[in-house]
Design a protein around this motif. Structure first.
Motif, PDB file in Angstrom:
ATOM      1  N   SER A 172      22.447 -12.076   9.482  1.00 46.43           N
ATOM      2  CA  SER A 172      23.500 -12.365   8.512  1.00 46.43           C
ATOM      3  C   SER A 172      23.937 -11.082   7.828  1.00 46.43           C
ATOM      4  N   THR A 206      29.902 -22.415   8.106  1.00 46.38           N
ATOM      5  CA  THR A 206      29.109 -21.378   8.786  1.00 46.38           C
ATOM      6  C   THR A 206      28.397 -20.506   7.755  1.00 46.38           C
ATOM      7  N   GLN A 207      27.370 -19.840   8.256  1.00 43.60           N
ATOM      8  CA  GLN A 207      26.602 -18.952   7.388  1.00 43.60           C
ATOM      9  C   GLN A 207      27.504 -17.832   6.854  1.00 43.60           C
ATOM     10  N   ARG A 208      28.340 -17.295   7.731  1.00 43.39           N
ATOM     11  CA  ARG A 208      29.229 -16.196   7.295  1.00 43.39           C
ATOM     12  C   ARG A 208      30.254 -16.690   6.277  1.00 43.39           C
ATOM     13  N   GLU A 218      28.439 -16.783   2.974  1.00 43.49           N
ATOM     14  CA  GLU A 218      28.187 -15.431   2.458  1.00 43.49           C
ATOM     15  C   GLU A 218      29.485 -14.792   1.954  1.00 43.49           C
TER      16      GLU A 218
END
Ligand code: SAM
Length: 307
Positions: free
Chosen positions: A8, A47-49, A52
């Protein structure tokens, strides 16, 4: 296939090869505009992105700030929300430019799915892109790709038509223009117009064109209808529930009939009419006289039609 840096890292500019600078900004010291996709229903699809990016963004431009506030709250993100919708987008470009010039990281989200796909953001991205600002995608869900992935219609080539015009004349004109399109066609539709849109397809494309309707994708009442236009018209009218929610309508491309296909379907039409009015033997005999085809072949075909 290759994946790069699966760890990540929301500052994705760090992952980029310095040689890949063709589309990179001439404003190296400026901030970044992130185009962030959000789920189309199921929040588990974030999504993780995306998370973030939304966490670290100095500002988040959102189509509907109340709606995005709910999404952010669900994921425990504060976020400085700025409204950016169809009515203020052109005016807002200047403000976003100033924030980027000051080195800020700006995220753009829409109510659901990928911004700019039947959603605001086109003017912003096209203007800032031309001026050389850093614009980075944070990809994720979009109803069109989600629907195509389960349609079972050809996806090697397809057209995306977005929403059809709301008025009858415009809608019919658009459908007539697409009638002979050989690629799979994808349309977005809302609950208000799904029934009239399907009626228009029936009128212009006829009963037998293959269609797939994806309703409420990734949500609790997700449903997929597969069949032809006449069957879909029937399905939609069967229950008020079938007309609720959000829809992606996918229509198989037009298949050009060869001359012999056309002749065969004309003969079949003729035979159908005769079989409705006459005994099979007489119908076949008359059809043979009219078309010059063999009587026994037509007799067999007429028997099948009658059955
Ligand atoms: N930007 C979004 C995207 O990437 O798909 C589309 C936004 S557009 C304003 C909304 C339309 O997308 C809906 O009317 C419907 O046609 C389609 N759509 C969005 N979410 C959907 C879902 N969960 N199921 C089916 N269609 C959906």
């Amino acid at each position: 296939m290759s994946y790069e840096n699966t760890e990540s890292n929301s500052d994705s500019s760090l992952d980029k090869n310095p040689d890949e600078s063709i589309s990179k900004s001439t404003h190296e010291k400026q901030g970044v505009l992130y185009i962030v996709a959000t789920p189309i229903g199921n929040l588990g699809d974030i999504t993780q992105r995306a998370l973030e990016t939304l966490k670290m963004a100095d500002r988040i431009c959102a189509e509907d700030t109340r709606n995005t506030r709910k999404l952010l709250t669900h994921f425990g993100i504060q976020g400085d929300l700025q409204a950016l919708h169809d009515h203020n987008e052109r005016f807002k470009v200047e403000a976003v430019k100033n924030w980027l010039d000051a080195g800020e990281k700006i995220a753009l989200v829409s109510d659901a799915g990928t911004p700019l796909i039947s959603d605001p953001g086109y003017h912003l991205v096209s203007e800032l892109g031309e001026l050389g600002y850093n614009i980075e995608p944070i990809p994720g869900a979009s109803a069109i790709i989600t629907a195509l992935s389960i349609a079972g219609l050809p996806t090697d080539r397809f057209t995306f038509e977005g929403f059809l015009p709301a008025k009858n004349v415009g809608r019919n004109k658009a459908l007539l223009a697409n009638l002979k399109e050989p690629r799979t066609q994808v349309y977005y539709e809302s609950s208000h117009r799904i029934a009239v849109t399907i009626d228009a397809f029936f009128e212009i494309y006829g009963a037998t064109r293959k269609v797939v309707l994806a309703r409420e994708l990734t949500k609790m009442y997700e449903q997929v209808y597969r069949g032809n236009v006449a069957g879909l018209q029937q399905w939609i009218s069967e229950s008020p529930m079938h007309q609720k929610g959000e829809f992606v309508l996918m229509v198989a491309g037009h298949i050009e009939e060869t001359e012999s296909d056309e002749i065969n379907s004309s003969i079949e039409e003729l035979l159908k009419i005769l079989v409705d009015e006459l005994p099979v033997k007489q119908a076949a005999s008359l059809a043979a006289k009219i078309t010059g085809r063999k009587k026994n072949e037509l007799y067999k075909q007429a028997m099948d039609l009658r059955d």
